[in-house]
Design an enzyme around this catalytic site. Structure first.
Site, PDB file in Angstrom:
ATOM      1  N   TYR A 142       0.793  -1.195   0.085  1.00  0.00           N
ATOM      2  CA  TYR A 142       0.017   0.046  -0.131  1.00  0.00           C
ATOM      3  C   TYR A 142       1.056   1.187  -0.098  1.00  0.00           C
ATOM      4  CZ  TYR A 142      -4.632  -1.801   0.910  1.00  0.00           C
ATOM      5  OH  TYR A 142      -6.190  -2.206   0.778  1.00  0.00           O
ATOM      6  N   LYS A 189       2.989 -15.694   1.652  1.00  0.00           N
ATOM      7  CA  LYS A 189       3.026 -16.114   0.537  1.00  0.00           C
ATOM      8  C   LYS A 189       4.750 -16.331   0.647  1.00  0.00           C
ATOM      9  CE  LYS A 189       1.590 -17.755  -3.529  1.00  0.00           C
ATOM     10  NZ  LYS A 189       0.543 -18.813  -3.548  1.00  0.00           N
ATOM     11  N   ASP A 222      -3.223 -18.133  -0.421  1.00  0.00           N
ATOM     12  CA  ASP A 222      -4.181 -18.942  -1.351  1.00  0.00           C
ATOM     13  C   ASP A 222      -4.900 -19.897  -0.500  1.00  0.00           C
ATOM     14  OD1 ASP A 222      -1.946 -20.191  -1.101  1.00  0.00           O
ATOM     15  OD2 ASP A 222      -1.835 -20.719  -3.312  1.00  0.00           O
ATOM     16  N   ASP A 246      -6.300  -7.390   3.894  1.00  0.00           N
ATOM     17  CA  ASP A 246      -7.653  -6.436   3.135  1.00  0.00           C
ATOM     18  C   ASP A 246      -8.491  -7.419   2.506  1.00  0.00           C
ATOM     19  OD1 ASP A 246      -8.786  -4.013   2.209  1.00  0.00           O
ATOM     20  OD2 ASP A 246      -8.003  -4.535   0.254  1.00  0.00           O
ATOM     21  N   ASP A 250     -12.186  -9.053   4.188  1.00  0.00           N
ATOM     22  CA  ASP A 250     -13.482  -9.086   3.333  1.00  0.00           C
ATOM     23  C   ASP A 250     -14.115 -10.461   3.306  1.00  0.00           C
ATOM     24  OD1 ASP A 250     -13.330  -6.107   3.148  1.00  0.00           O
ATOM     25  OD2 ASP A 250     -14.066  -6.220   1.035  1.00  0.00           O
TER      26      ASP A 250
HETATM   27  C1  IPM Z   1     -10.294  -1.145   4.178  1.00  0.00           C
HETATM   28  C2  IPM Z   1     -10.517  -0.358   2.692  1.00  0.00           C
HETATM   29  C3  IPM Z   1      -9.571   0.442   2.473  1.00  0.00           C
HETATM   30  C4  IPM Z   1      -8.179  -0.349   2.335  1.00  0.00           C
HETATM   31  C5  IPM Z   1      -9.493   1.309   1.280  1.00  0.00           C
HETATM   32  C6  IPM Z   1     -10.910   1.942   1.335  1.00  0.00           C
HETATM   33  C7  IPM Z   1      -8.244   2.341   1.120  1.00  0.00           C
HETATM   34  O1  IPM Z   1     -10.867  -1.196   1.720  1.00  0.00           O
HETATM   35  O2  IPM Z   1     -10.383  -0.455   5.138  1.00  0.00           O
HETATM   36  O3  IPM Z   1     -10.104  -2.378   4.228  1.00  0.00           O
HETATM   37  O4  IPM Z   1      -8.074  -0.886   1.470  1.00  0.00           O
HETATM   38  O5  IPM Z   1      -7.548  -0.679   3.265  1.00  0.00           O
HETATM   39 MN    MN Z   2     -10.976  -3.377   2.504  1.00  0.00          MN
END
Ligand code: IPM
Ligand code: MN
Length: 352
Positions: A142, A189, A222, A246, A250
Site C-alpha cells: 500500500y 506467501k 491462497d 484487506d 472482506d
Molecule cells: C479497508 C478499505 C481500505 C483499504 C480502502 C478504502 C483504502 O478497503 O479499510 O479495508 O484497502 O485498506
Molecule cells: Mn478493504
C-alpha cells in the site's frame, strides 16, 4: 471520565450510521457518568468536494488532538471508474492511518447465532466461528514506491517490510492470542515472496523469544482464502500483511451473514481509530436502510480501548438483544423493516 472524540462521518451511509453510534455513546455517557465531547470533521469525497483535499489539515489536527477517532465510511462511485483521477477519497483514509501511526488493524469476526441462516455458507460450517484478524496497516504494498512509466504502459508497487514493522504488530497479535484460544496463524506467501519470508523469520523468532507458550501456525494466503470458506471456525488470531489482510478480512466478514455487523479498530503507539469494516454503500445512502451495528460495535471497541470494559459490554449486550429480537435493518431481517435510526434507538434505549 472525560474523552475527546474526533467524529469523521465520511461518505455515503457514513453520516447516518455515525449518528446512531453517537446516540449510543451518549446513552453510555448518561448511564455511566462520563463526558464525551465530539469534534466533527470531513474526510473522503465530501472533503474533496468542500476543500479539494481528502484529508484536510483541520481534520488531521482534530484527529491528532483527540483521544480517539470514530470514522464512518469512505468512497464515492464518481471516482471508482476514473483511473486518471488525481485525488481520491481513499487517499484520505490511507493518509490518516499513516499520520496517526495506526500500524495494526484489528477485525474481529464472530457469528451471531440468530443470523446463521443468513450466511452464504452452510450453517454447520460457520457455527462457532470466532476469530480476529491482525492486519498490518501502514506499510507493505500500500505504501511502497509506486511507478508509472512515461508511456504509461508499465507500472509497479513495491512491497517492503522491515523487521521492526513486523515485530510491533506481531507482539500485539501474540498478546491477543493469550487472552483468547492461544493460537496465532501467520498468513503469507513465503513460497514466492521475499517479504513474506522475512515475516516468517521475524514472527518465528519473536515466538521463540517472547511467546513460546502460544501456538504458532503458518498458512499460505491462497490456502487461507480456501480454509476461510471450508472451516472458518478453525481460526483464532490471524496475523498478516496489509494487502493480504484487506482481502482475507472482506472474505471473512461475510461469513456471519452480513458485512453490516463487523467493527474494526486501528491502533498505534499513541492514537486509535474505530470504523466499521464495510464501505460507504452509496446506493443505500439517505434511505434509512443502512445497518448501524458495525458502527455501533466500533464505538464499543473504542470504549474497550478507553478501558471502559463494562460500558463496552453494555453496548454489545444491547446489540445481542437487538439481534435476538430481530430488531435490525432489512438486509438482515427483511420482514421487520426497522430503519437505521430505529435500530440505534433500540440499542440506546436498552443501555439506558
Ligand atoms: C479497508 C478499505 C481500505 C483499504 C480502502 C478504502 C483504502 O478497503 O479499510 O479495508 O484497502 O485498506
Ligand atoms: Mn478493504
Amino acid at each position: 471520565m472525560k474523552k475527546q472524540i474526533a467524529v469523521l462521518p465520511g461518505d455515503g451511509i457514513g453520516p447516518e450510521i455515525i449518528q446512531e453510534a453517537v446516540k449510543v455513546l451518549d446513552a453510555v455517557a448518561d448511564k455511566f457518568g462520563h463526558e464525551f465531547a465530539y469534534t466533527y470533521a470531513d474526510m473522503g469525497a465530501i472533503a474533496i468536494d468542500k476543500t479539494g483535499e481528502p484529508l484536510p489539515a483541520a481534520t488531521l489536527k482534530a484527529s491528532l488532538e483527540s483521544d480517539a477517532v470514530l470514522f464512518g465510511a469512505i468512497g464515492d462511485p464518481k471516482y471508482d471508474n476514473d483511473p486518471t483521477a488525481k485525488v481520491r477519497p481513499e487517499q484520505g483514509l490511507l493518509a490518516i492511518r499513516k499520520a496517526l501511526g495506526l500500524f495494526t488493524n484489528i477485525r474481529p469476526v464472530k457469528t451471531f447465532d440468530a443470523l446463521l441462516h443468513q450466511s452464504p455458507l452452510k450453517e454447520e460450517r460457520v457455527k462457532g466461528t470466532d476469530f480476529v484478524m491482525y492486519r498490518e496497516l501502514t506499510s507493505g504494498i500500500y505504501f511502497g514506491e509506486k511507478t508509472l512509466s512515461e508511456d504509461q504502459n508499465t507500472a509497479s508497487d513495491l512491497c517492503e517490510y522491515t523487521r521492526a514493522e513486523i515485530e510491533r504488530i506481531g507482539r500485539l497479535a501474540f498478546a491477543a492470542a493469550r487472552k483468547r484460544r492461544n493460537v496465532v496463524t501467520l498468513i503469507d506467501k513465503a513460497n514466492v515472496l521475499e517479504s513474506s519470508r522475512l515475516w516468517r523469520r521475524v514472527v518465528t523468532e519473536l515466538h521463540k523469544s517472547e511467546f513460546s507458550d502460544v501456538e504458532l501456525r503458518f498458512l499460505f494466503v491462497d490456502n487461507a482464502a480456501m480454509q476461510m470458506i471450508l472451516a472458518p471456525s478453525q481460526f483464532d488470531v490471524l496475523l498478516t500483511s496489509n494487502l493480504f489482510g484487506d482481502i482475507i478480512s472482506d472474505e471473512g466478514s461475510v461469513i456471519g451473514g452480513s458485512i453490516g455487523l463487523l467493527p474494526s479498530a486501528s491502533v498505534g503507539e499513541t492514537h486509535a481509530l474505530f470504523e466499521p469494516i464495510h464501505g460507504s454503500f452509496p446506493q443505500g445512502a439517505g434511505k434509512g436502510i443502512a445497518n448501524p451495528i458495525a458502527m455501533i460495535l466500533s464505538a464499543a471497541m473504542m470504549l474497550t480501548h478507553f478501558d471502559m470494559d463494562t460500558e463496552a459490554k453494555a453496548i454489545t449486550e444491547a446489540v445481542d438483544l437487538a439481534l435476538a429480537q430481530k430488531v435490525c435493518t432489512p438486509e438482515v431481517f427483511p420482514e421487520n423493516k426497522y430503519t437505521t435510526s430505529q435500530v440505534g434507538d433500540f440499542i440506546a434505549k436498552n443501555i439506558a
